[in-house]
Design a protein around this motif. Structure first.
Motif, mmCIF file in Angstrom:
data_model
loop_
_atom_site.group_PDB
_atom_site.id
_atom_site.type_symbol
_atom_site.label_atom_id
_atom_site.label_comp_id
_atom_site.label_asym_id
_atom_site.label_seq_id
_atom_site.Cartn_x
_atom_site.Cartn_y
_atom_site.Cartn_z
ATOM 1 N N ARG A 43 0.836 -1.187 0.000
ATOM 2 C CA ARG A 43 0.000 0.000 0.000
ATOM 3 C C ARG A 43 0.877 1.245 0.000
ATOM 4 O O ARG A 43 1.944 1.280 0.626
ATOM 5 C CB ARG A 43 -0.923 0.008 1.209
ATOM 6 C CG ARG A 43 -1.941 -1.104 1.241
ATOM 7 C CD ARG A 43 -2.774 -0.998 2.503
ATOM 8 N NE ARG A 43 -1.943 -0.996 3.701
ATOM 9 C CZ ARG A 43 -2.412 -0.801 4.923
ATOM 10 N NH1 ARG A 43 -3.715 -0.600 5.104
ATOM 11 N NH2 ARG A 43 -1.611 -0.825 5.966
ATOM 12 N N LYS A 45 0.399 3.968 1.561
ATOM 13 C CA LYS A 45 0.510 4.517 2.908
ATOM 14 C C LYS A 45 1.638 3.869 3.701
ATOM 15 O O LYS A 45 2.125 4.455 4.678
ATOM 16 C CB LYS A 45 -0.802 4.348 3.669
ATOM 17 C CG LYS A 45 -1.173 2.915 3.966
ATOM 18 C CD LYS A 45 -2.263 2.802 5.032
ATOM 19 C CE LYS A 45 -3.445 3.667 4.772
ATOM 20 N NZ LYS A 45 -4.519 3.493 5.771
ATOM 21 N N SER A 258 -7.102 9.679 1.095
ATOM 22 C CA SER A 258 -7.499 8.336 1.508
ATOM 23 C C SER A 258 -7.461 7.374 0.330
ATOM 24 O O SER A 258 -7.010 6.223 0.467
ATOM 25 C CB SER A 258 -8.899 8.372 2.115
ATOM 26 O OG SER A 258 -9.365 7.079 2.413
ATOM 27 N N ASN A 262 -4.497 3.988 -0.150
ATOM 28 C CA ASN A 262 -4.899 2.590 -0.223
ATOM 29 C C ASN A 262 -4.645 1.950 -1.581
ATOM 30 O O ASN A 262 -5.037 0.801 -1.804
ATOM 31 C CB ASN A 262 -6.383 2.458 0.133
ATOM 32 C CG ASN A 262 -6.635 2.702 1.614
ATOM 33 O OD1 ASN A 262 -6.388 1.855 2.445
ATOM 34 N ND2 ASN A 262 -7.105 3.902 1.938
#
Length: 385
Positions: A43, A45, A258, A262
């Motif tokens: 991911r 993040k 966001s 992801n």
């Protein structure tokens, strides 16, 4: 998310299930799962953070009271701190108060102010003795302001300390100390008084910074964002930063960030490195290490010296005296080990197998790796800690 209907038999039909249909349905489910999560993908993040979204360090100077005689005793700056605290309430301490200050200690208070922390939220703090205090166990921190790098107050700290260490001392001077009793923590011991503006909703671009610089990974991240948001949405500025076009507005950008966090990205293979800890003998070799063609032999030469003493007695009725005779035995033992050949381009498993075949210890392995590096056969960066 893709939904797939399985051919369950109805209540009025015979309980016959077509095995081929079941297998096709299961294969379709696996394909859908693998398509959403590529093999070896991470991911976004987990690869870094957005610029400006960071924590800030806070520091304060305070005093801990209520100690059972383990404080700073009569240090001058402890007296000044106690008098300053008392003056807040209009009290003036007598001049000889220094003889009873073993229950107080001056401390430094540190904390991390998380990003987007709002006034009224609570954060953890760490308290450490600044003077000669032997232990902070049982103490309470008096209200202490916590300042940022700009000198402004961002939080106020207060509370009872939780100390993991302990210490004990006898009258004869003997003592025992477990862990570090002069440092403690106060969970949720500070209240945020001021928020730090991040400015993420006003900048013309959102900048994502990788934790580890890599041009290939930066290009892969930009490609994944463009694939989701459209061509030209992201651009790799260098080996660390990826600039993403974003509309102005906190709510829109929060949704966009966001979505980006992801996304799955296939990261580049890390540079070939061999990490050696010479103190502990730990050797870590990553999967990118390659070894060129080389022949290696490793033996051990042992020189042993045995010293023996023998008592020599004089003959009967002689004038001689009993004496000690020194006898030395020197031997050399050289362990013979066969030479092994490293084929061109072996991988990590081949290197480990070859080293284990000669029974090399961690110290011997370090010597072999250093020799391979000097010979130009080790295709990796050798780092000795």
């Amino acid at each position: 998310m893709t939904s797939i209907a399985l051919p369950f038999p109805s209540a009025g039909r015979p309980r016959r299930v077509n095995r081929a249909c079941w297998w096709l349905a299961l294969i379709a489910i696996l394909v859908a799962i693998l398509a959403g999560h590529p093999a070896g993908a991470d991911r976004i993040k987990d690869l870094g953070t957005f610029q400006g979204i960071r924590s800030n360090q806070l520091t304060g100077y305070g005093i801990v009271v209520g100690l059972p005689g383990t404080g700073d005793d009569n240090l001058e700056y402890t007296m000044q701190s106690v008098k300053a605290v008392a003056s807040r309430f209009g009290l003036q301490l007598p001049p000889n108060v220094s003889q009873g200050l073993k229950n107080a200690a001056v401390v430094m208070v540190t904390a991390e102010l998380p990003a987007f922390a709002k006034p009224g939220q609570r954060i953890d703090i760490t308290v450490a003795s600044l003077g000669k205090a032997k232990s902070l166990r049982g103490g309470a921190l008096v209200l202490t302001p916590l300042l940022g790098a700009d000198g402004q107050i961002y939080a106020m700290a207060q509370g009872n300390l939780a100390v993991g260490g302990l210490g004990a001392e006898g009258r004869d001077g003997s003592q025992i100390v477990v862990n570090v009793p002069s440092t403690g923590r106060i969970p949720e011991g500070a209240t945020v008084e001021r928020a730090v503006a991040t400015g993420f909703d006003q900048t013309p671009y959102l900048t994502f910074n990788l934790a580890r610089a890599d041009f290939t990974t930066a290009q892969n991240v930009a490609a994944a964002i463009n694939s989701r948001l459209g061509g030209g949405s992201a651009e790799a500025k260098d080996a660390v930063s990826i600039a993403v076009k974003a509309p102005v507005g906190a709510d829109v950008r929060a949704t966009l960030m966001s979505t980006i966090e992801n996304l799955s990205v296939v990261t580049a293979e890390p540079p070939a490195k061999v990490i050696v800890n010479a103190r502990t003998g730990t050797v870590v070799i990553n999967s990118a290490v390659r070894v060129g063609p080389a022949a290696v032999t490793h033996g051990k030469l042992t020189v042993r010296i045995d010293e023996n003493q023998r008592v020599r007695q004089p003959g009967p009725f002689s004038q001689g005296q009993t004496a000690l005779e020194q006898k030395s035995n020197v031997s050399v033992d050289e362990e013979r080990r066969p030479m092994f050949l490293l084929a061109p381009g072996p991988k990590l498993a081949d290197v480990v197998k070859a080293v284990n075949a000669i029974g090399a210890s961690p110290a011997d392995l370090v010597a072999i790796l250093e020799a391979l590096k000097e010979a130009g056969a080790l295709k990796a960066e050798l780092i000795v800690l």
